[in-house]
Design a protein around this motif. Sequence first.
Motif, PDB file in Angstrom:
ATOM      1  N   SER A  33      -2.218  -4.122  -6.142  1.00 53.88           N
ATOM      2  CA  SER A  33      -1.708  -4.963  -7.233  1.00 53.88           C
ATOM      3  C   SER A  33      -0.197  -4.857  -7.342  1.00 53.88           C
ATOM      4  O   SER A  33       0.498  -5.866  -7.516  1.00 53.88           O
ATOM      5  CB  SER A  33      -2.366  -4.569  -8.561  1.00 53.88           C
ATOM      6  OG  SER A  33      -3.752  -4.780  -8.520  1.00 53.88           O
ATOM      7  N   GLN A  34       0.307  -3.635  -7.269  1.00 51.90           N
ATOM      8  CA  GLN A  34       1.759  -3.448  -7.344  1.00 51.90           C
ATOM      9  C   GLN A  34       2.469  -4.145  -6.194  1.00 51.90           C
ATOM     10  O   GLN A  34       3.489  -4.814  -6.389  1.00 51.90           O
ATOM     11  CB  GLN A  34       2.088  -1.954  -7.331  1.00 51.90           C
ATOM     12  CG  GLN A  34       1.800  -1.250  -8.642  1.00 51.90           C
ATOM     13  CD  GLN A  34       2.719  -1.720  -9.757  1.00 51.90           C
ATOM     14  OE1 GLN A  34       3.922  -1.862  -9.580  1.00 51.90           O
ATOM     15  NE2 GLN A  34       2.138  -1.968 -10.921  1.00 51.90           N
ATOM     16  N   ARG A  35       1.928  -4.018  -5.008  1.00 48.76           N
ATOM     17  CA  ARG A  35       2.578  -4.602  -3.829  1.00 48.76           C
ATOM     18  C   ARG A  35       2.458  -6.127  -3.813  1.00 48.76           C
ATOM     19  O   ARG A  35       3.344  -6.804  -3.305  1.00 48.76           O
ATOM     20  CB  ARG A  35       2.002  -4.000  -2.566  1.00 48.76           C
ATOM     21  CG  ARG A  35       2.393  -2.526  -2.366  1.00 48.76           C
ATOM     22  CD  ARG A  35       1.654  -1.885  -1.210  1.00 48.76           C
ATOM     23  NE  ARG A  35       2.027  -0.483  -1.059  1.00 48.76           N
ATOM     24  CZ  ARG A  35       2.996  -0.045  -0.235  1.00 48.76           C
ATOM     25  NH1 ARG A  35       3.657  -0.914   0.510  1.00 48.76           N
ATOM     26  NH2 ARG A  35       3.279   1.244  -0.156  1.00 48.76           N
ATOM     27  N   PHE A  59       4.842  -7.284  -6.753  1.00 44.72           N
ATOM     28  CA  PHE A  59       6.265  -7.030  -6.483  1.00 44.72           C
ATOM     29  C   PHE A  59       6.444  -6.754  -4.989  1.00 44.72           C
ATOM     30  O   PHE A  59       6.715  -5.621  -4.580  1.00 44.72           O
ATOM     31  CB  PHE A  59       6.763  -5.829  -7.300  1.00 44.72           C
ATOM     32  CG  PHE A  59       6.512  -5.983  -8.766  1.00 44.72           C
ATOM     33  CD1 PHE A  59       7.279  -6.847  -9.535  1.00 44.72           C
ATOM     34  CD2 PHE A  59       5.491  -5.257  -9.380  1.00 44.72           C
ATOM     35  CE1 PHE A  59       7.034  -6.972 -10.894  1.00 44.72           C
ATOM     36  CE2 PHE A  59       5.247  -5.385 -10.741  1.00 44.72           C
ATOM     37  CZ  PHE A  59       6.021  -6.254 -11.499  1.00 44.72           C
ATOM     38  N   GLU A  61      -4.859  -0.486  -7.589  1.00 41.98           N
ATOM     39  CA  GLU A  61      -3.573  -0.355  -8.277  1.00 41.98           C
ATOM     40  C   GLU A  61      -2.418  -0.523  -7.306  1.00 41.98           C
ATOM     41  O   GLU A  61      -1.424  -1.214  -7.595  1.00 41.98           O
ATOM     42  CB  GLU A  61      -3.486   1.008  -8.964  1.00 41.98           C
ATOM     43  CG  GLU A  61      -4.430   1.173 -10.145  1.00 41.98           C
ATOM     44  CD  GLU A  61      -4.407   2.584 -10.697  1.00 41.98           C
ATOM     45  OE1 GLU A  61      -3.538   3.372 -10.255  1.00 41.98           O
ATOM     46  OE2 GLU A  61      -5.242   2.903 -11.562  1.00 41.98           O
ATOM     47  N   GLU A  62      -2.533   0.106  -6.136  1.00 45.44           N
ATOM     48  CA  GLU A  62      -1.458   0.012  -5.145  1.00 45.44           C
ATOM     49  C   GLU A  62      -1.335  -1.406  -4.587  1.00 45.44           C
ATOM     50  O   GLU A  62      -0.230  -1.934  -4.441  1.00 45.44           O
ATOM     51  CB  GLU A  62      -1.724   1.006  -4.010  1.00 45.44           C
ATOM     52  CG  GLU A  62      -0.566   1.165  -3.031  1.00 45.44           C
ATOM     53  CD  GLU A  62       0.676   1.785  -3.658  1.00 45.44           C
ATOM     54  OE1 GLU A  62       1.789   1.421  -3.219  1.00 45.44           O
ATOM     55  OE2 GLU A  62       0.535   2.617  -4.575  1.00 45.44           O
TER      56      GLU A  62
END
Length: 450
Positions: A441-443, A446, A438-439
Amino acid sequence: MHGRVALSTPSAAHWTAADLAGVVAGHWLGPMPVARPLAGFGIDGRRLRPGEVFVAIDGARYDGHDFLAQAAGAGAALAIVERAPPDPPPGLALLAVDSTLGALHRLAMAQRTRLRAAGCRVISVSGSNGKSTTRHLIHQLLSAGGLTGTQSPRSFNNHLGVPLTLLAARPGDDFVACEIGTNHPGEIAALGALVQPDLAVITNIGEEHLAFLGDLSGVAREEFALLDQLAPDALTLLPASPWLAIEPPACRARIARFAPEAGLVAAALPGVHNQLNAAAAVAVARRLGIAESRIRAALDTAQPLPGRSRILFAADPGRPTLIDDSYNANPDSMRAALALLRTCPAPRLAVLGDMHELGAHAPTAHREIAALAAASAERCILIGPGFAATAAPTSPAQVEHHSSQPPTLAARILADTDPATCILVKGSRAMALDRLVEELSQRIAFPAGD
């Protein structure tokens, strides 16, 4: 069987309170509720829906009796309990039994009898790896072929999830797809006795839960125990050679084989292991009369479940590709994931977490997988004490050991990673590498400055 089950079934419209009392041999602590169809069954009082039956399981981590008030507030039709609460929630009818778990299983056995009488076929999916993907594909292919059915929610394949899956079957269902799991000897036999499958799929025999099952022969004994629990005239589907590590013992069960077929794959489910999962689902669909054209169309649109070989950002050349295989891991599934990683162009990064429940086999297994990872990727990040205890493999790959958790590790990974890198993330469920995915993917989606 992994983790805690917290679910409700979507329908129980063919059950009444009087039915329940008779099946579980319970007695009412007060008046029986007004006769009406019940909306389902649940074991989590915090997530119950109006009209459902709350079964207060006294489990290892939670006692359902502590959540009777929440169940009443959610609109429970009634609760099955082992003891009278000191302060009964107003308006909540209570049906007392000796064991709520036993009551749940008796209800599931009664439901299985009803399903057989209604002509609903019960399909079981068990095996060391690929259960959830195969069960999900079976549901997709049969639904695409015009059949109506119910499947296990997520990976609910244990002594709680299996009976609730059976109880979730709706009037008029053509099939129920039940996932069956194990991590201790005897569990497959017990769950198989509940399910009594008409069509049983065993996906493979591999190195799972060796701390409790001992070795590959112990795994095979446990998985093949299902063959003694089949419905009359049932069929068992097994992988063809060389896909099955150990053959079943001589038995009276009818057995057919499945194997990957050229041109018949789920495009969004990469890897040889997923070709085998797809072949199992196709074999089930053919046995139930689904047309080839509908099978192919369903495979074309099939999507992976979260944490099972799900490929993210591959279509964006400006960002790293992320292979999310974080749901769980054992030596065989690690080998399959690393084989998938090797199909990606360099540079490749393997982020691997410890494999749990391997017992005395853990040091050897972690050493082997660490060496295979170093041979499969230009860079490896190994997380957890199991991998930390292994010596760095002799390889030109860059091998790092970490204990950092997201977001710290995610930031470090991406700071040192070429945008063209393919990143594999995989580890046992207890390693919680889904949070790392999840982390990342976010980074990736974005990045700072976008």
